[in-house]
Design a protein around this motif. Sequence first.
Motif, PDB file in Angstrom:
ATOM      1  N   GLY A 140     -36.223 -73.672  -9.471  1.00 20.67           N
ATOM      2  CA  GLY A 140     -36.450 -72.348  -8.911  1.00 20.67           C
ATOM      3  C   GLY A 140     -35.373 -71.411  -9.420  1.00 20.67           C
ATOM      4  N   GLY A 141     -34.627 -70.802  -8.512  1.00 21.80           N
ATOM      5  CA  GLY A 141     -33.552 -69.894  -8.916  1.00 21.80           C
ATOM      6  C   GLY A 141     -32.183 -70.514  -8.947  1.00 21.80           C
ATOM      7  N   LEU A 142     -32.056 -71.813  -8.586  1.00 29.37           N
ATOM      8  CA  LEU A 142     -30.754 -72.469  -8.506  1.00 29.37           C
ATOM      9  C   LEU A 142     -30.436 -73.178  -9.809  1.00 29.37           C
ATOM     10  N   ARG A 143     -29.293 -72.871 -10.388  1.00 29.73           N
ATOM     11  CA  ARG A 143     -28.854 -73.479 -11.650  1.00 29.73           C
ATOM     12  C   ARG A 143     -27.482 -74.111 -11.463  1.00 29.73           C
ATOM     13  N   VAL A 144     -27.322 -75.357 -11.980  1.00 29.62           N
ATOM     14  CA  VAL A 144     -26.026 -76.038 -11.942  1.00 29.62           C
ATOM     15  C   VAL A 144     -25.782 -76.675 -13.304  1.00 29.62           C
ATOM     16  N   GLY A 145     -24.506 -76.739 -13.700  1.00 23.24           N
ATOM     17  CA  GLY A 145     -24.157 -77.411 -14.949  1.00 23.24           C
ATOM     18  C   GLY A 145     -23.277 -76.559 -15.829  1.00 23.24           C
ATOM     19  N   GLU A 148     -22.598 -70.506 -19.970  1.00 12.00           N
ATOM     20  CA  GLU A 148     -21.641 -69.440 -20.211  1.00 12.00           C
ATOM     21  C   GLU A 148     -21.608 -68.548 -18.980  1.00 12.00           C
ATOM     22  N   SER A 149     -20.498 -67.886 -18.771  1.00 10.44           N
ATOM     23  CA  SER A 149     -20.298 -67.116 -17.548  1.00 10.44           C
ATOM     24  C   SER A 149     -21.383 -66.066 -17.355  1.00 10.44           C
ATOM     25  N   ALA A 150     -21.840 -65.925 -16.123  1.00  6.00           N
ATOM     26  CA  ALA A 150     -22.807 -64.877 -15.788  1.00  6.00           C
ATOM     27  C   ALA A 150     -22.222 -63.495 -16.011  1.00  6.00           C
ATOM     28  N   PHE A 151     -20.900 -63.392 -16.113  1.00  2.00           N
ATOM     29  CA  PHE A 151     -20.255 -62.117 -16.425  1.00  2.00           C
ATOM     30  C   PHE A 151     -20.722 -61.600 -17.782  1.00  2.00           C
ATOM     31  N   VAL A 176     -20.972 -74.081 -13.701  1.00  2.00           N
ATOM     32  CA  VAL A 176     -21.462 -73.067 -12.774  1.00  2.00           C
ATOM     33  C   VAL A 176     -22.318 -73.681 -11.671  1.00  2.00           C
ATOM     34  N   ILE A 177     -22.357 -72.982 -10.551  1.00  2.00           N
ATOM     35  CA  ILE A 177     -23.397 -73.120  -9.521  1.00  2.00           C
ATOM     36  C   ILE A 177     -23.910 -71.704  -9.311  1.00  2.00           C
ATOM     37  N   GLN A 178     -25.152 -71.448  -9.707  1.00  2.00           N
ATOM     38  CA  GLN A 178     -25.679 -70.079  -9.724  1.00  2.00           C
ATOM     39  C   GLN A 178     -26.997 -70.001  -8.970  1.00  2.00           C
ATOM     40  N   TYR A 179     -27.284 -68.801  -8.485  1.00  2.00           N
ATOM     41  CA  TYR A 179     -28.615 -68.544  -7.948  1.00  2.00           C
ATOM     42  C   TYR A 179     -29.129 -67.218  -8.493  1.00  2.00           C
ATOM     43  N   TYR A 180     -30.319 -67.275  -9.093  1.00  2.00           N
ATOM     44  CA  TYR A 180     -30.975 -66.094  -9.647  1.00  2.00           C
ATOM     45  C   TYR A 180     -32.110 -65.664  -8.728  1.00  2.00           C
ATOM     46  N   PHE A 181     -32.257 -64.357  -8.553  1.00  2.00           N
ATOM     47  CA  PHE A 181     -33.342 -63.806  -7.752  1.00  2.00           C
ATOM     48  C   PHE A 181     -34.045 -62.719  -8.545  1.00  2.00           C
ATOM     49  N   ALA A 183     -37.103 -59.979  -7.989  1.00  2.00           N
ATOM     50  CA  ALA A 183     -38.009 -59.376  -7.014  1.00  2.00           C
ATOM     51  C   ALA A 183     -39.388 -59.116  -7.586  1.00  2.00           C
ATOM     52  N   GLY A 184     -39.530 -59.163  -8.914  1.00  2.00           N
ATOM     53  CA  GLY A 184     -40.822 -58.952  -9.534  1.00  2.00           C
ATOM     54  C   GLY A 184     -41.189 -57.508  -9.783  1.00  2.00           C
ATOM     55  N   ASN A 185     -40.350 -56.576  -9.360  1.00  2.00           N
ATOM     56  CA  ASN A 185     -40.624 -55.154  -9.564  1.00  2.00           C
ATOM     57  C   ASN A 185     -39.575 -54.491 -10.451  1.00  2.00           C
ATOM     58  N   GLY A 186     -38.848 -55.296 -11.207  1.00  2.00           N
ATOM     59  CA  GLY A 186     -37.801 -54.779 -12.078  1.00  2.00           C
ATOM     60  C   GLY A 186     -36.408 -55.083 -11.592  1.00  2.00           C
ATOM     61  N   PHE A 187     -36.256 -55.412 -10.293  1.00  2.00           N
ATOM     62  CA  PHE A 187     -34.948 -55.739  -9.749  1.00  2.00           C
ATOM     63  C   PHE A 187     -34.689 -57.241  -9.856  1.00  2.00           C
ATOM     64  N   SER A 188     -33.490 -57.602 -10.277  1.00  2.00           N
ATOM     65  CA  SER A 188     -33.060 -58.995 -10.299  1.00  2.00           C
ATOM     66  C   SER A 188     -31.580 -59.064  -9.961  1.00  2.00           C
ATOM     67  N   ALA A 189     -31.136 -60.257  -9.556  1.00  2.00           N
ATOM     68  CA  ALA A 189     -29.749 -60.417  -9.127  1.00  2.00           C
ATOM     69  C   ALA A 189     -29.284 -61.829  -9.425  1.00  2.00           C
ATOM     70  N   VAL A 190     -27.971 -62.020  -9.447  1.00  2.00           N
ATOM     71  CA  VAL A 190     -27.374 -63.337  -9.642  1.00  2.00           C
ATOM     72  C   VAL A 190     -26.092 -63.427  -8.842  1.00  2.00           C
ATOM     73  N   ILE A 191     -25.803 -64.617  -8.322  1.00  2.00           N
ATOM     74  CA  ILE A 191     -24.506 -64.945  -7.762  1.00  2.00           C
ATOM     75  C   ILE A 191     -24.076 -66.255  -8.402  1.00  2.00           C
ATOM     76  N   SER A 192     -22.846 -66.320  -8.886  1.00  2.70           N
ATOM     77  CA  SER A 192     -22.406 -67.463  -9.675  1.00  2.70           C
ATOM     78  C   SER A 192     -21.010 -67.890  -9.247  1.00  2.70           C
ATOM     79  N   LEU A 193     -20.863 -69.177  -8.888  1.00  2.00           N
ATOM     80  CA  LEU A 193     -19.562 -69.789  -8.621  1.00  2.00           C
ATOM     81  C   LEU A 193     -19.153 -70.534  -9.877  1.00  2.00           C
ATOM     82  N   GLU A 194     -17.972 -70.221 -10.425  1.00  2.00           N
ATOM     83  CA  GLU A 194     -17.619 -70.709 -11.758  1.00  2.00           C
ATOM     84  C   GLU A 194     -16.252 -71.382 -11.767  1.00  2.00           C
ATOM     85  N   GLU A 195     -16.122 -72.348 -12.679  1.00  2.00           N
ATOM     86  CA  GLU A 195     -14.868 -73.082 -12.837  1.00  2.00           C
ATOM     87  C   GLU A 195     -13.958 -72.438 -13.867  1.00  2.00           C
ATOM     88  N   GLY A 196     -14.531 -71.714 -14.840  1.00  2.00           N
ATOM     89  CA  GLY A 196     -13.746 -71.182 -15.933  1.00  2.00           C
ATOM     90  C   GLY A 196     -13.385 -72.264 -16.932  1.00  2.00           C
TER      91      GLY A 196
END
Length: 385
Positions: A140-145, A148-151, A176-181, A183-196
């Motif tokens: 789904g929207g959850l990514r792990v592994g 490259e940085s979501a930045f 990373v541990i990330q979640y992508y969202f 909305a289907g109308n042009g809006f999208s978002a991400v939150i990412s926890l990163e180790e560097g």
Amino acid sequence: MAVSGARAADAVVVAEPEPAEYVKICDVYGSGYFYIPGTETCLRIGGYVRYDIGVGDVGSFDGATSADVEDGGSNDTYFKKARFSLKTWTGQETELGTLKTYTETRFNFQNNNRDAGALGDVNPAGNTGASLNFAWIQLGGLRVGKDESAFNTFIGYAGNVIQDTLVPYGDFDTNVIQYYFDAGNGFSAVISLEEGSGGGTVDLAGNGVYGVGTIDSYVPHVVGGLKYTQGWGAITGVLAYDSNYEEVSGKIRLDITPMQNLSLFIMGGYGTDDNLTDTTYAFPAGGRGFYKPWDGNWAVWGGGTYTINEKTSFNAQVSYDEGKNLGIAANIAYDVVPGFTVTAEVDYVNAGSIGEDGGTLNHNWTGITDGDDAIGGMLRFQRSF
């Protein structure tokens, strides 16, 4: 008669042929996918073979470094790199959404065109080993592994030039541990926890060059981003928190397509640096961090791509930061045949005033001293499959 009977008893029995199981095409996730026999998983295998020839003194994360011969450097030779990159993609539909994986492994043979210092002009070529550049799982929207940085990935890189980090815009490798969202109308978002990545490096004077990029506690680096995409282009913003130095950096980007064969972008970055410039840290960062590798508080990048015809495109990028570092890159990319591209690029960098206002560094991150400049070029041959 006895001989004839023996031969009749030894008659060969022909086994029934096994039913053939042909590979089935999977077009759910795009071209190139096929079903792994006996499963519902779709697999795609791809990659590229690349050969780079670099001349001059301009460098980047993946290119020649700057050790100007006129200023006593010793890299008066070609930068050469041959690379084989192997990529895999998988996809499968589940009750919890699409299950995906992506991997990329790179193998390089090269010389670095670097200032060899005490070794004089010795700059041997050799294998640099395999690198795991991507290896992530997404449900789904959850990514792990490993990613490259979501930045950088969420907002986009800095144009279609080879040397796009003459003024760097962010570091890359991280778990990373990330979640992508979406909305289907042009809006999208991400939150990412990163180790560097990166363990801290120092120059000959004892000053930090990049500080510590890998987290040194249970507190991760955090990256968040928002994007709005429409037919005219997109506007994107990302914000990053460096947990090692407790600093914040952000970038905002505008992409537009004013005409069918022209795309343009402009991206600005700003970051706080009180702790990045603090010399009392065990690894003083010299003003640069994992999410703010440019000099000073702000930096800007701009450029675009003009498609000349179906085979040829012109790409350019200009970058500048508060430390007065200026980078200019431009190339012509030509598709000789489908899947085989030749790119010729010219690059220029001018080192600014790093270290003038009490800073800890006295040279550009590529190795050029204050006020100096360098020019170089790259010829790239790439077969993608």
